[in-house]
Design a protein around this motif. Structure first.
Motif, PDB file in Angstrom:
ATOM      1  N   ARG A 119      12.562 -44.617   5.357  1.00 53.79           N
ATOM      2  CA  ARG A 119      12.909 -43.417   4.603  1.00 53.79           C
ATOM      3  C   ARG A 119      14.349 -43.498   4.120  1.00 53.79           C
ATOM      4  N   ASN A 138      15.949 -38.124   2.832  1.00 51.33           N
ATOM      5  CA  ASN A 138      14.571 -37.697   3.032  1.00 51.33           C
ATOM      6  C   ASN A 138      14.465 -36.888   4.320  1.00 51.33           C
ATOM      7  N   LEU A 158      13.398 -38.583   7.548  1.00 52.59           N
ATOM      8  CA  LEU A 158      14.244 -39.602   8.164  1.00 52.59           C
ATOM      9  C   LEU A 158      14.346 -39.373   9.673  1.00 52.59           C
ATOM     10  N   HIS A 189       9.018 -42.692  -1.791  1.00 52.61           N
ATOM     11  CA  HIS A 189       9.152 -42.150  -0.434  1.00 52.61           C
ATOM     12  C   HIS A 189       9.559 -43.222   0.568  1.00 52.61           C
TER      13      HIS A 189
END
Length: 262
Positions: free
Chosen positions: A89, A93, A96, A204
């Motif tokens: 990630r 994000n 994470l 992503h």
């Protein structure tokens, strides 16, 4: 003041096998284990969650080891739970260091102090990514084009929706490995997913974008359904399936070129 996370008797955050291999394959395993240091007291998570996919990719470490050893190729494994920090990630994000993941609440990740966040990144996230970068740099400096394969496992269902694919191939724009690999799996009788149940094109993920796509290296991300590799018999079977599939795509001349498709 530095925050100490790992004890001296706890495992390294990164494990590499076949480090001096001559072959071009580099297998990556972002979610290899469910390890959480003693100092973090399971992040406040109930024990049963640490055996679920929310903590790691079930079965994929064994498959990756078997395939890498067959091809006498490098493999790089994370050695920490993605509940602690998810190396796949980006830094901005929310997943994470997730507060909630598929019904698993992670109390230690809620309202986390910045110092703790930085300590986890420095102890786990960056050592993993720095090892990948250094490995690829050394190979390229020797005139070799790395073939990067990211290995994952997925649940057989999510939010009540069944996943009918035993194996899926995720990719962004570089078709050199994904296209022949999907064709090979299909020819071998598998219902192979193409950019499902996730896609390699929505940003992503971090590992493949940063280390392979941006550098023009041939790459692919594999998802194997975890119920098929939850025991040693299944792992052994899928080691064979992956070996058979990769044998057919290894010899494409385009894999010896650095070429950006972004």
């Amino acid at each position: 003041m530095d925050i100490q996370i790992l004890a001296s008797d706890e495992p390294s955050p990164v494990n590499v096998i076949n480090e001096d291999a001559d072959t071009p394959f580099v297998f990556l395993c972002d979610h290899a284990t469910s390890f959480i240091p003693k100092s973090r007291k399971n992040l406040g998570v109930e024990d049963h969650h640490l055996t679920r996919h929310v903590a790691y990719d079930i079965g994929i470490k064994g498959v990756t080891e078997g395939v890498a050893n067959h091809f006498k190729s490098r493999a790089i494994f994370s050695n920490f739970s993605r509940l602690l920090v998810d190396p796949n990630r980006k830094l901005d994000n929310d997943a994470l260091m997730p507060v909630v993941s598929d019904g698993c609440h992670v109390p230690a990740n809620k309202d986390m102090p910045e110092a703790e966040r930085e300590a986890r990144l420095n102890a786990f996230y960056w050592p993993y990514h720095n090892t990948i970068q250094a490995t690829l740099d050394r190979m390229i400096e020797r005139g070799q084009v790395p073939i990067v394969v990211s290995m994952h496992s997925m649940t057989h269902e999510m939010a009540g929706v069944e996943r009918p694919w035993p194996v899926c191939v995720l990719w962004n724009q570089d078709p050199r490995i994904p296209t022949p690999l999907i064709e090979t799996f299909t020819r071998q009788g598998f219902n192979c997913g193409d950019n499902v149940p996730y896609t390699g094109r929505d940003g992503h993920g971090y590992t493949m974008e940063m280390h392979a796509d941006r550098r023009g290296l041939p790459n692919v991300l594999i998802e194997i359904r975890q119920d098929l590799i939850s025991d040693q018999a299944g792992i052994d079977q899928w080691i064979t399936h992956m070996i058979n599939a990769f044998e057919e795509v290894l010899h494409c001349p385009s894999l010896k070129e650095i070429k950006c498709y972004l």
